[in-house]
Design a protein around this motif. Structure first.
Motif: not given
Length: 383
Positions: A69-78
Motif C-alpha cells: 500500500r502506497v499513496s500520494t493522496d493524503v486526504d484519501a488515506v485519511l
C-alpha cells in the motif's frame, strides 16, 4: 492469540529518519518479531501505508520490503476508515497542516518533532487532539538511548546528590555539498523551509532536560550561521538562511544549570556525536548514545594545576563504566511499542503533543533570546 491488524499511514518514509528508524527499525522490526504482544491474548500486526509526494520512491521501498500500500493522496488515506494511526516524518514546514487534517479525521497521531514551526501552531494541535479525543504522541527518542537510560538510572538512584550542572556537546561537520555530498538535506539550512539547528535540536534538549533533571525555567542562547553558502542535492549553490550552530544556557527547576552546544559546523573530538556531563555534590557522570561513565566523590582524584610540567594523569582512566544491567532495544522501536500499547491497551503515555509544544516553545524562545541578546524566562504552558 488473536491477531489485530493496525494500519498506520506513514508520511515521510522516503527521508533518512522516516525510512531507517521508523519504518525499517521500528514497524518492520515489529513485524519480524511476530507483532506486538499486548499481554491480554492480543497481538498487534502493523500494516504500514506509505505516504509521500514521490510515488516511484514509495513503490521502490514497498517492493524492497514486500509491502503493498502506497499513496500520494493524503486526504484519501485519511478518509479511509481502516487506517487507525497517522505518523508524520515530513519536512517541518509541512507537518502542522498534515497533523491538523489527521486529527480532524479522527486518527490517532504519532509524529516527529518539532510538531510545528511556532508555539501557537503546536498548542493548537495539542488542543485539537484533546478536543477530538484521539491519542497522540511525539517522538522523544533520545531518552530511550542506552546511555541516557543509564544516566536516568543514576539520577533516580540518587547517585549525584544535589545536581549542580549539565554540559552537553552535540554535533558534527556537515559537508557544504560542493566537493563532498552533505549528510543532511538542504532544507535544514533554509529558514523559510523550517530549517535551523535551534528548531531541530532545542525540542530534543527540552525533553532530555525535563525528563532527567527538571523543567527548563529560562534560556539564554546565541544562534549562528557559520557556513553562509551551501550546495543542494542538485549541486546548485544556495544561501544558508538558517542557523547551523547554537550555544545555549538553560536554568532548570531546582537550581541546576545546563549548557548545551549544538553545531553542524564542528569536528568531533568526543567518544560519541552527543555527550552529556552531569556534575553533582556526590558524583559525576558522562553519558553518550550508548555508554555512561561515572566518578564518585570518594574516588575523585585531587589534580593540581601546574602548567610548567607535563600532565602525568590519564583522566579518562579515572572513571568507571556503568554496566548495562538490561537489554536495550532500538530507542525508536521502544517508543513505538509504548505508543501502540497506549492506543490499543490504554497504557499510560505522557510524551504527547503538549510535550511537543513545550519543545517548540523552547526553540522559539531560544531564537528570540539570540535575536535580542538576553535571557528569557520559559513559562509553563497548558491546554
Amino acid at each position: 492469540m488473536t491477531r489485530k491488524t493496525v494500519r498506520i499511514a506513514m508520511n515521510g518514509v522516503t527521508g533518512r529518519m522516516g525510512y531507517r528508524q521508523h519504518l525499517v527499525r521500528s514497524i518492520l522490526a515489529l513485524r519480524e518479531q511476530g507483532g506486538l504482544d499486548l499481554g491480554d491474548g492480543t497481538v498487534l500486526w502493523p500494516e504500514p501505508v506509505l505516504l509521500g509526494r514521490r510515488e516511484h520512491a514509495l513503490r521502490e521501498i514497498a517492493e524492497r520490503h514486500g509491502l503493498d500500500r502506497v499513496s500520494t493522496d493524503v486526504d484519501a488515506v485519511l478518509a479511509d476508515p481502516s487506517v487507525d494511526i497517522y505518523f508524520d516524518a515530513q519536512v517541518t514546514s509541512a507537518r502542522e497542516e498534515a497533523l491538523t487534517k489527521a486529527i480532524a479525521a479522527g486518527k490517532h497521531v504519532y509524529t516527529e518533532k518539532p510538531t510545528a514551526t511556532g508555539l501557537d501552531g503546536a498548542l493548537a494541535l495539542a488542543r485539537l487532539a484533546h478536543d477530538k479525543g484521539v491519542k497522540h504522541g511525539v517522538v522523544q527518542d533520545k531518552i530511550f538511548l542506552p546511555g541516557l537510560r543509564k544516566l536516568k538510572r543514576l539520577v533516580d538512584g540518587g547517585f549525584f546528590g544535589r545536581i549542580l550542572s549539565v554540559r552537553g556537546e552535540f554535533g558534527y561537520w556537515v559537508f557544504e555539498g560542493d566537493w563532498q555530498p552533505a549528510q543532511r538535506p538542504s532544507w535544514n539550512y533554509r529558514a523559510e523551509d523550517g530549517g535551523g539547528i535551534v528548531l531541530d535540536m532545542f525540542p530534543h534538549w527540552d525533553y532530555v532536560l525535563h525528563e532527567l533533571f527538571g523543567r527548563v525555567t529560562s534560556v539564554q542562547a546565541l544562534a549562528a550561521t557559520h557556513i553562509p553558502q551551501r550546495w543542494d542535492e542538485n549541486g546548485k549553490p544556495y544561501d544558508a538562511t538558517a542557523d547551523d550552530a547554537a550555544y545555549g544556557v538553560f536554568e532548570l527547576e531546582g537550581g541546576a544549570v545546563a549548557q548545551i552546544n549544538s553545531s553542524w559546523a564542528v569536528r568531533v573530538h568526543r567518544d560519541e556525536l552527543v555527550e552529556f556531563q552531569v556534575d553533582g555534590t556526590e558524583g559525576s557522570a558522562v553519558a553518550g548514545l550508548r555508554g555512561c561513565r561515572v566518578q564518585h566523590r570518594g574516588a575523585t582524584p585531587k589534580p593540581v594545576w601546574n602548567p610548567d610540567v607535563p600532565a602525568t594523569e590519564v583522566f579518562r582512566d579515572q572513571w568507571q563504566e556503568v554496566p548495562d544491567n538490561a537489554e536495550f532495544d532500538n530507542g525508536f522501536k521502544a517508543q513505538w511499542e509504548l505508543f501502540l500499547k497506549h492506543v490499543y491497551a490504554d497504557a499510560p503515555y505522557h510524551w504527547d503533543l503538549l510535550a511537543g509544544a513545550r519543545g517548540v516553545q523552547l526553540a522559539e524562545l531560544g531564537l528570540k533570546s539570540s535575536a535580542e541578546g538576553r535571557r528569557i524566562d520559559v513559562p509553563e504552558i497548558s491546554l
